[in-house]
Design an enzyme around this catalytic site. Structure first.
Site, mmCIF file in Angstrom:
data_model
loop_
_atom_site.group_PDB
_atom_site.id
_atom_site.type_symbol
_atom_site.label_atom_id
_atom_site.label_comp_id
_atom_site.label_asym_id
_atom_site.label_seq_id
_atom_site.Cartn_x
_atom_site.Cartn_y
_atom_site.Cartn_z
ATOM 1 N N LYS A 207 5.582 4.839 37.380
ATOM 2 C CA LYS A 207 4.901 4.893 36.082
ATOM 3 C C LYS A 207 3.782 5.937 36.115
ATOM 4 O O LYS A 207 3.683 6.785 35.256
ATOM 5 C CB LYS A 207 4.337 3.504 35.739
ATOM 6 C CG LYS A 207 3.610 3.444 34.431
ATOM 7 C CD LYS A 207 3.172 2.021 34.107
ATOM 8 C CE LYS A 207 2.212 2.053 32.912
ATOM 9 N NZ LYS A 207 1.769 0.726 32.507
ATOM 10 N N GLU A 213 3.181 5.484 48.361
ATOM 11 C CA GLU A 213 4.449 5.196 49.036
ATOM 12 C C GLU A 213 5.604 5.965 48.392
ATOM 13 O O GLU A 213 6.446 6.556 49.069
ATOM 14 C CB GLU A 213 4.759 3.691 48.980
ATOM 15 C CG GLU A 213 3.781 2.805 49.722
ATOM 16 C CD GLU A 213 2.553 2.414 48.898
ATOM 17 O OE1 GLU A 213 2.303 3.033 47.836
ATOM 18 O OE2 GLU A 213 1.830 1.488 49.324
ATOM 19 N N GLY A 268 4.149 -2.192 34.659
ATOM 20 C CA GLY A 268 5.082 -1.933 35.765
ATOM 21 C C GLY A 268 6.053 -3.080 36.003
ATOM 22 O O GLY A 268 7.265 -2.881 36.096
ATOM 23 N N ARG A 269 5.522 -4.302 36.077
ATOM 24 C CA ARG A 269 6.398 -5.447 36.396
ATOM 25 C C ARG A 269 7.205 -5.926 35.202
ATOM 26 O O ARG A 269 7.967 -6.870 35.303
ATOM 27 C CB ARG A 269 5.564 -6.584 37.000
ATOM 28 C CG ARG A 269 4.382 -7.014 36.170
ATOM 29 C CD ARG A 269 3.414 -7.858 36.970
ATOM 30 N NE ARG A 269 2.169 -8.120 36.256
ATOM 31 C CZ ARG A 269 1.126 -7.307 36.218
ATOM 32 N NH1 ARG A 269 1.179 -6.143 36.851
ATOM 33 N NH2 ARG A 269 0.035 -7.628 35.558
ATOM 34 N N GLU A 354 1.214 -11.023 40.375
ATOM 35 C CA GLU A 354 0.413 -9.885 39.925
ATOM 36 C C GLU A 354 -0.128 -10.163 38.514
ATOM 37 O O GLU A 354 -1.150 -9.619 38.120
ATOM 38 C CB GLU A 354 1.245 -8.588 39.944
ATOM 39 C CG GLU A 354 0.389 -7.341 40.074
ATOM 40 C CD GLU A 354 1.169 -6.074 40.373
ATOM 41 O OE1 GLU A 354 1.035 -5.527 41.479
ATOM 42 O OE2 GLU A 354 1.932 -5.632 39.494
ATOM 43 N N HIS A 385 18.913 -25.338 54.683
ATOM 44 C CA HIS A 385 18.973 -25.373 56.144
ATOM 45 C C HIS A 385 17.774 -24.665 56.764
ATOM 46 O O HIS A 385 17.800 -24.309 57.943
ATOM 47 C CB HIS A 385 20.291 -24.755 56.620
ATOM 48 C CG HIS A 385 21.473 -25.517 56.099
ATOM 49 N ND1 HIS A 385 21.963 -26.635 56.737
ATOM 50 C CD2 HIS A 385 22.196 -25.367 54.971
ATOM 51 C CE1 HIS A 385 22.983 -27.124 56.035
ATOM 52 N NE2 HIS A 385 23.132 -26.380 54.956
ATOM 53 N N LYS A 521 -5.919 -0.018 48.133
ATOM 54 C CA LYS A 521 -5.506 1.387 48.008
ATOM 55 C C LYS A 521 -6.685 2.307 48.326
ATOM 56 O O LYS A 521 -6.552 3.297 49.046
ATOM 57 C CB LYS A 521 -5.062 1.690 46.571
ATOM 58 C CG LYS A 521 -3.729 1.101 46.167
ATOM 59 C CD LYS A 521 -3.361 1.622 44.771
ATOM 60 C CE LYS A 521 -2.232 0.814 44.175
ATOM 61 N NZ LYS A 521 -1.926 1.161 42.790
HETATM 62 O O1 F6P Z 1 -0.097 -1.280 43.064
HETATM 63 C C1 F6P Z 1 0.527 -2.120 42.171
HETATM 64 C C2 F6P Z 1 1.311 -1.350 41.186
HETATM 65 O O2 F6P Z 1 0.452 -0.661 40.349
HETATM 66 C C3 F6P Z 1 2.250 -2.236 40.402
HETATM 67 O O3 F6P Z 1 1.651 -2.873 39.361
HETATM 68 C C4 F6P Z 1 3.311 -1.279 40.026
HETATM 69 O O4 F6P Z 1 4.461 -1.927 39.618
HETATM 70 C C5 F6P Z 1 3.464 -0.513 41.315
HETATM 71 O O5 F6P Z 1 2.158 -0.425 41.824
HETATM 72 C C6 F6P Z 1 4.090 0.842 41.206
HETATM 73 O O6 F6P Z 1 3.365 1.704 40.371
HETATM 74 P P1 F6P Z 1 3.999 3.041 39.859
HETATM 75 O O7 F6P Z 1 5.203 2.713 39.026
HETATM 76 O O8 F6P Z 1 2.930 3.702 39.045
HETATM 77 O O9 F6P Z 1 4.403 3.879 41.040
#
Ligand code: F6P
Length: 562
Positions: A207, A213, A268-269, A354, A385, A521
């Site tokens: 987003k 990452e 995002g979620r 979240e 199990h 972060k």
């Molecule tokens: O760090 C959490 C977060 O901001 C989430 O809310 C989001 O889904 C995820 O990181 C990824 O963010 P992006 O889509 O901006 O890479």
């Protein structure tokens, strides 16, 4: 200032009511009401919700609905659906419902219609996915695409990965999907070893397009592709992006023509319905993706219009509030008896935790009641199990959701009967338990007025008794549907999204921000230069951390730099 819901009359009434119910066993509630199933189950949107195996009565439900009314739930639902800035800390609307607004009714954000843009991106997704699926889209060397790799994390990974996995039965045989999220190079490395660069398409999903990452993985994947195909120009044929940040995508080196846009009013979620769903579309086709949207839309309409006592997300949300806030239940387990939903608990962890892992209200006031339960779980039979022992004989109250498909995607003789009988057996056993008398009868403890050997046997069995007793009274919801289709999955996901919204309204919190992920972060940003430097004790390492963090840093650096 004290606007907390916990200071209202209804909250206190619920507290008193909880005390009166706390000692009552569900088996007695069932014994005294032969209509309990009919009374406490609802069928809507092709789902049956049986919530009769919960520690509640008609009075509880009435009081919980009063709580929802006190919290102005109906008003908040309307505000969300009308595109108001319900995400107050970021001054944004939360309009995932617009992304699946199949009725195409008008929805405005800041006075601007959003549906034309939504429909435009959906059309672009159709066109792109069809060209990949048909083989028309060619890689740099002219070969059709065989593998897609989604690079993203959090909401840009969990939703698409969960849905893509759940709808495997709808994948075409010539395409495979991979999801890379973790910064550990192992994730990307292990994935790349399975791939042919000539037939691989990367979807970089972020987003913000700033997520560490994702950008790390995207850069390394890009370099891998260039190294393998020997030309930077290859990137245009093997990389597309999904983002709200056009400028950043362009700077990264992805042609904006290959970018699929979404908007800041999509959290995002809550984004799998947007262009973030691109890997889903490529794997199941646009018609099926539209079915997913339709299923969610159907549930949206239900949420907006059904009376609270027949409203699936409202009922599930209120029941969850009942346990978290009044029984102090700290966790909820998600137990799908549908193997296709194996990633559903992980997806829900982000959606719920979240959204609801907050300690202040929308207005910034500290809450004085527990909010978010910890979400965990695994597919049913496997869990039985592994961790069900805790559910049956542990000391915690753990509300559970049993999610059951009547039909599986694969029909091996006897399998589905085993799944269904186990699922129903578990909800029954968790509710009923097995009391000492029943256990005694079952163990056939002999009459102690008998010969010596019989007395010994009796004593041994009596010692075992407490270990073999099941308290029961563990609450569960059961959600049943015929078979997992894109439409049912859409309905199910939207149900949980709105359940979370109901909880947030009752607790007075904003479910659409996530400031809690910021600090980690930020600190990682301060540690990175130290880790990258050659020196064990870096002279430029000016930011001092606590002795534990410093000690760990130095230990790691000693290994890294030999
Ligand atoms: O760090 C959490 C977060 O901001 C989430 O809310 C989001 O889904 C995820 O990181 C990824 O963010 P992006 O889509 O901006 O890479």
């Amino acid at each position: 200032m004290n606007n907390l819901i916990s200071h209202t009359k209804i909250w206190n009434t619920l507290k008193t009511h909880q005390q009166s119910l706390a000692q009552i066993h569900m088996r007695d509630l069932f014994a005294s009401d032969s209509q309990r199933f009919e009374r406490f189950s609802v069928e809507a949107c092709d789902l049956l919700l049986d919530y009769s195996k919960n520690r509640l009565t008609t009075e509880t439900l009435t009081l919980l609905q009063q709580l929802a009314t006190t919290a102005k739930l109906q008003k908040w639902i309307a505000r969300m659906f009308q595109g108001e800035k319900v995400n107050n800390t970021e001054q944004r609307a939360a309009l995932h419902i617009a992304l699946r607004n199949r009725s195409n009714t008008s929805i405005l954000v800041d006075g601007k219609e959003v549906m034309p843009e939504v429909n435009m991106i959906l059309a672009k997704m159709r066109q792109f996915s069809e060209s990949v699926r048909s083989g028309e889209w060619r890689g740099y060397t002219g070969k059709p695409i065989k593998s897609i790799v989604n690079i993203g994390i959090g909401g840009s990974d969990l939703g698409p990965a969960m849905v893509t996995r759940a709808l495997k039965a709808y994948h075409p045989p010539h395409l495979r999907a991979y999801f890379v999220s973790n910064a550990d190079g192992t994730h990307l490395g292990e994935t790349l070893t399975e791939l042919d660069p000539e037939t691989t398409l990367f979807i970089v999903a972020s987003k913000t397009f700033t997520t560490q990452e994702t950008l790390l993985n995207a850069r390394s994947a890009r370099q891998w592709l260039i190294n393998k195909l020997g030309d930077e120009k290859a990137v245009a044929k093997h990389f597309v992006a999904v983002s709200t940040a056009k400028q950043k995508v362009t700077e990264f080196g992805i042609d904006p023509a290959n970018m699929f846009e979404f908007w800041d009013w999509v959290g995002g979620r809550y984004s799998l319905w947007s262009a973030i769903g691109l890997p889903i579309v490529v794997m199941i086709g646009m018609d099926n993706f539209e079915q997913l949207l339709s299923g969610a839309h159907q549930l949206d309409k239900h949420f907006e219009t059904a009376p609270f006592d027949k409203n699936l997300p409202v009922l599930m949300g209120l029941i969850s509030v009942w346990y978290s806030s009044f029984f102090n239940a700290t966790t909820e387990a998600i137990l799908p008896y549908d193997y296709t939903l194996e990633l559903f608990p992980a997806y829900l962890q982000q959606l719920v935790m979240e959204s609801l892992g907050k300690q202040v209200t929308r207005e910034g006031e500290n809450v004085d009641y527990p909010t978010c339960p910890i979400i965990w779980g695994a597919p049913g039979n496997n869990g039985q199990h592994a961790f069900y022992q805790l559910l049956h004989q542990g000391t915690l109250m753990i509300p559970t959701d049993f999610i059951i498909a009547i039909f599986s995607q694969h029909n091996f003789p006897g399998h589905q009967e085993a799944v269904l009988s186990n699922a129903l057996a578990q909800t029954y056993a968790l509710m009923m338990g097995r009391n000492p008398e029943e256990t005694q009868a079952l163990l056939k403890i002999p009459n102690p007025s008998l010969p010596q050997c019989e007395i010994e046997k009796s004593e041994k069995l009596t010692q075992q008794l407490p270990h073999r007793v099941f308290p029961g009274n563990q609450p569960s919801n059961t959600l049943i549907y015929k078979k997992l289709t894109p439409k049912i999955l859409g309905t199910l996901i939207a149900l949980y999204e709105h359940k979370v919204f109901v909880q947030s309204v009752c607790w007075g919190i904003n479910p659409f921000d996530q400031w809690g992920v910021e600090l980690g972060k930020q600190v990682a940003g301060t540690l990175l230069p130290t880790l990258c430097s050659e020196q064990e004790k870096d002279a430029h390492h000016t930011i001092k951390h606590d002795p534990s963090t410093e000690g760990l840093l130095n230990y790691i650096k000693a290994y890294r730099h030999g």
